[in-house]
Enzyme design. Structure first.
Site, PDB file in Angstrom:
ATOM      1  N   TYR A  65       0.844  -1.204   0.000  1.00 15.28           N
ATOM      2  CA  TYR A  65       0.000   0.000   0.000  1.00 15.28           C
ATOM      3  C   TYR A  65       0.876   1.249   0.000  1.00 15.28           C
ATOM      4  O   TYR A  65       0.649   2.179  -0.774  1.00 15.28           O
ATOM      5  CB  TYR A  65      -0.920  -0.027   1.218  1.00 15.28           C
ATOM      6  CG  TYR A  65      -1.875   1.134   1.314  1.00 15.28           C
ATOM      7  CD1 TYR A  65      -2.985   1.214   0.485  1.00 15.28           C
ATOM      8  CD2 TYR A  65      -1.682   2.133   2.253  1.00 15.28           C
ATOM      9  CE1 TYR A  65      -3.872   2.270   0.581  1.00 15.28           C
ATOM     10  CE2 TYR A  65      -2.568   3.188   2.362  1.00 15.28           C
ATOM     11  CZ  TYR A  65      -3.656   3.258   1.526  1.00 15.28           C
ATOM     12  OH  TYR A  65      -4.538   4.313   1.620  1.00 15.28           O
ATOM     13  N   LYS A  69       0.903   4.211  -2.834  1.00 14.72           N
ATOM     14  CA  LYS A  69       0.546   5.592  -2.482  1.00 14.72           C
ATOM     15  C   LYS A  69       1.747   6.527  -2.617  1.00 14.72           C
ATOM     16  O   LYS A  69       1.593   7.703  -2.960  1.00 14.72           O
ATOM     17  CB  LYS A  69      -0.069   5.646  -1.082  1.00 14.72           C
ATOM     18  CG  LYS A  69      -1.436   4.949  -1.017  1.00 14.72           C
ATOM     19  CD  LYS A  69      -2.415   5.557  -2.010  1.00 14.72           C
ATOM     20  CE  LYS A  69      -3.816   5.019  -1.876  1.00 14.72           C
ATOM     21  NZ  LYS A  69      -4.783   5.776  -2.675  1.00 14.72           N
ATOM     22  N   THR A 102     -13.616   6.133   7.642  1.00 14.76           N
ATOM     23  CA  THR A 102     -14.297   5.723   6.421  1.00 14.76           C
ATOM     24  C   THR A 102     -14.385   4.201   6.394  1.00 14.76           C
ATOM     25  O   THR A 102     -13.693   3.524   7.168  1.00 14.76           O
ATOM     26  CB  THR A 102     -13.554   6.205   5.156  1.00 14.76           C
ATOM     27  OG1 THR A 102     -12.282   5.537   5.093  1.00 14.76           O
ATOM     28  CG2 THR A 102     -13.361   7.717   5.146  1.00 14.76           C
TER      29      THR A 102
END
Length: 177
Positions: A65, A69, A102
Protein backbone atom coordinates in the site's frame (compact mmCIF):
# COMPACT_ATOMS: atom_id res chain seq x y z
CA UNK A 1 -7.83 2.58 -3.20
CA UNK A 2 -7.30 -0.67 -1.39
CA UNK A 3 -4.90 -1.72 1.33
CA UNK A 4 -3.72 -5.27 1.84
CA UNK A 5 -2.10 -5.89 5.20
CA UNK A 6 0.39 -8.72 5.65
CA UNK A 7 2.67 -9.50 8.61
CA UNK A 8 5.66 -9.45 6.22
CA UNK A 9 6.03 -8.64 2.54
CA UNK A 10 7.10 -12.28 2.04
CA UNK A 11 3.49 -13.24 2.80
CA UNK A 12 2.02 -11.07 0.04
CA UNK A 13 1.12 -12.95 -3.10
CA UNK A 14 2.07 -11.55 -6.47
CA UNK A 15 -1.65 -11.64 -7.31
CA UNK A 16 -2.46 -9.35 -4.33
CA UNK A 17 0.48 -7.06 -5.19
CA UNK A 18 -0.75 -6.72 -8.78
CA UNK A 19 -4.39 -6.18 -7.73
CA UNK A 20 -3.41 -3.42 -5.31
CA UNK A 21 -1.13 -1.80 -7.90
CA UNK A 22 -3.84 -1.99 -10.57
CA UNK A 23 -6.37 -0.23 -8.36
CA UNK A 24 -4.11 2.25 -6.57
CA UNK A 25 -1.70 3.20 -9.38
CA UNK A 26 -3.05 2.07 -12.74
CA UNK A 27 -6.40 3.71 -12.02
CA UNK A 28 -4.69 7.05 -11.33
CA UNK A 29 -2.53 6.72 -14.44
CA UNK A 30 -5.52 6.00 -16.68
CA UNK A 31 -7.54 8.87 -15.20
CA UNK A 32 -4.75 11.35 -15.88
CA UNK A 33 -3.89 9.94 -19.31
CA UNK A 34 -7.46 10.31 -20.53
CA UNK A 35 -8.37 13.59 -18.79
CA UNK A 36 -5.31 15.65 -19.76
CA UNK A 37 -6.17 16.04 -23.47
CA UNK A 38 -9.66 17.34 -22.67
CA UNK A 39 -8.36 19.61 -19.90
CA UNK A 40 -5.73 21.02 -22.27
CA UNK A 41 -8.36 21.68 -24.95
CA UNK A 42 -10.61 23.48 -22.46
CA UNK A 43 -7.92 25.70 -20.96
CA UNK A 44 -6.67 24.00 -17.82
CA UNK A 45 -7.91 23.05 -14.41
CA UNK A 46 -6.86 21.14 -11.35
CA UNK A 47 -5.98 17.47 -10.96
CA UNK A 48 -6.10 16.21 -7.38
CA UNK A 49 -4.72 12.75 -6.73
CA UNK A 50 -5.69 10.88 -3.58
CA UNK A 51 -2.68 9.37 -1.88
CA UNK A 52 -2.29 8.68 1.83
CA UNK A 53 -0.08 9.42 4.78
CA UNK A 54 1.28 5.98 3.89
CA UNK A 55 2.57 7.58 0.68
CA UNK A 56 4.87 9.77 2.78
CA UNK A 57 6.13 7.28 5.35
CA UNK A 58 6.28 3.54 5.85
CA UNK A 59 3.74 1.40 7.67
CA UNK A 60 4.94 -1.95 8.96
CA UNK A 61 2.27 -4.28 7.58
CA UNK A 62 1.29 -2.19 4.55
CA UNK A 63 4.44 -2.20 2.39
CA UNK A 64 2.53 -2.71 -0.86
CA UNK A 65 0.00 0.00 0.00
CA UNK A 66 2.83 2.40 0.90
CA UNK A 67 4.54 1.64 -2.41
CA UNK A 68 1.41 2.45 -4.42
CA UNK A 69 0.55 5.59 -2.48
CA UNK A 70 4.16 6.79 -2.67
CA UNK A 71 3.91 6.20 -6.40
CA UNK A 72 0.82 8.39 -6.58
CA UNK A 73 2.70 11.15 -4.71
CA UNK A 74 5.61 11.20 -7.17
CA UNK A 75 3.35 10.70 -10.18
CA UNK A 76 1.48 13.87 -9.14
CA UNK A 77 4.75 15.80 -8.92
CA UNK A 78 5.92 14.53 -12.31
CA UNK A 79 2.62 15.40 -14.01
CA UNK A 80 2.66 18.83 -12.30
CA UNK A 81 6.07 19.49 -13.88
CA UNK A 82 4.88 18.19 -17.25
CA UNK A 83 1.85 20.49 -17.18
CA UNK A 84 3.95 23.45 -16.05
CA UNK A 85 6.37 22.86 -18.93
CA UNK A 86 3.45 22.81 -21.39
CA UNK A 87 2.05 26.00 -19.85
CA UNK A 88 -1.38 24.37 -20.14
CA UNK A 89 -2.93 25.94 -17.03
CA UNK A 90 -3.29 22.59 -15.27
CA UNK A 91 -2.25 22.33 -11.63
CA UNK A 92 -1.59 18.92 -10.11
CA UNK A 93 -1.43 18.11 -6.40
CA UNK A 94 -1.87 15.15 -4.08
CA UNK A 95 -3.85 14.76 -0.87
CA UNK A 96 -2.52 12.60 1.97
CA UNK A 97 -5.14 11.66 4.54
CA UNK A 98 -4.17 10.05 7.82
CA UNK A 99 -6.65 8.06 9.87
CA UNK A 100 -10.03 9.03 8.48
CA UNK A 101 -13.23 7.36 9.69
CA UNK A 102 -14.30 5.72 6.42
CA UNK A 103 -15.34 2.18 5.43
CA UNK A 104 -11.79 1.29 4.23
CA UNK A 105 -10.92 0.26 7.80
CA UNK A 106 -13.33 -2.65 7.57
CA UNK A 107 -11.98 -3.71 4.19
CA UNK A 108 -8.30 -4.26 4.91
CA UNK A 109 -7.77 -8.02 4.45
CA UNK A 110 -5.24 -9.44 6.86
CA UNK A 111 -3.70 -12.87 7.07
CA UNK A 112 -4.55 -12.99 10.78
CA UNK A 113 -8.24 -12.43 10.10
CA UNK A 114 -8.65 -15.73 8.26
CA UNK A 115 -9.61 -16.50 4.71
CA UNK A 116 -12.03 -13.98 3.26
CA UNK A 117 -12.56 -12.14 6.55
CA UNK A 118 -11.50 -8.67 7.62
CA UNK A 119 -9.99 -7.88 10.97
CA UNK A 120 -12.07 -5.28 12.81
CA UNK A 121 -10.16 -2.01 13.05
CA UNK A 122 -11.70 0.88 14.96
CA UNK A 123 -10.35 4.11 13.42
CA UNK A 124 -11.26 6.17 16.50
CA UNK A 125 -9.33 3.86 18.83
CA UNK A 126 -6.34 3.79 16.49
CA UNK A 127 -6.41 7.59 16.10
CA UNK A 128 -6.52 8.17 19.87
CA UNK A 129 -3.14 6.49 20.09
CA UNK A 130 -1.57 7.60 16.81
CA UNK A 131 -2.60 11.21 16.15
CA UNK A 132 -1.52 14.28 18.07
CA UNK A 133 -5.08 15.62 17.77
CA UNK A 134 -6.32 12.39 19.37
CA UNK A 135 -9.17 11.59 16.99
CA UNK A 136 -9.90 10.23 13.55
CA UNK A 137 -10.57 12.67 10.77
CA UNK A 138 -13.84 12.82 8.86
CA UNK A 139 -14.52 12.69 5.14
CA UNK A 140 -15.74 16.31 5.15
CA UNK A 141 -12.30 17.42 6.35
CA UNK A 142 -10.70 15.76 3.35
CA UNK A 143 -13.37 17.18 1.06
CA UNK A 144 -12.60 20.69 2.35
CA UNK A 145 -8.94 20.25 1.43
CA UNK A 146 -9.87 18.95 -2.01
CA UNK A 147 -12.23 21.90 -2.49
CA UNK A 148 -9.35 24.27 -1.70
CA UNK A 149 -7.09 22.58 -4.27
CA UNK A 150 -9.87 22.64 -6.88
CA UNK A 151 -10.62 26.32 -6.29
CA UNK A 152 -8.97 29.52 -7.49
CA UNK A 153 -7.76 30.03 -3.90
CA UNK A 154 -4.97 27.57 -4.77
CA UNK A 155 -4.15 28.97 -8.20
CA UNK A 156 -0.44 29.23 -7.25
CA UNK A 157 -0.24 25.69 -5.83
CA UNK A 158 1.06 22.82 -7.95
CA UNK A 159 3.22 19.77 -7.35
CA UNK A 160 2.62 19.76 -3.62
CA UNK A 161 1.13 17.49 -0.99
CA UNK A 162 -1.75 18.48 1.22
CA UNK A 163 -1.41 16.39 4.37
CA UNK A 164 -4.62 16.08 6.40
CA UNK A 165 -3.67 13.74 9.21
CA UNK A 166 -4.31 15.20 12.66
CA UNK A 167 -0.58 15.93 12.99
CA UNK A 168 0.72 12.36 12.51
CA UNK A 169 3.31 13.33 9.89
CA UNK A 170 4.62 16.16 12.07
CA UNK A 171 5.64 13.79 14.83
CA UNK A 172 4.43 12.43 18.11
CA UNK A 173 2.82 14.51 20.80
CA UNK A 174 2.01 13.54 24.37
CA UNK A 175 -1.30 15.06 25.37
CA UNK A 176 -1.25 16.78 28.76
CA UNK A 177 -4.22 15.62 30.81
Amino acid sequence: GIGISVPSIIHMSLEDWRRQTAINLDGVFLSVKHSLPLMRRTGGGSIIMMSSLAGLRGAQTLAGYCATKGGVRLFAKAIAMECASFGDGIRVNSVHPGIIDTPIWGKIPTEASGSGQNAPIDPEERAKLATPLGRAGHAIEIASGVLYLASDASRYVTGTELVIDGGMNAGGAVRQG
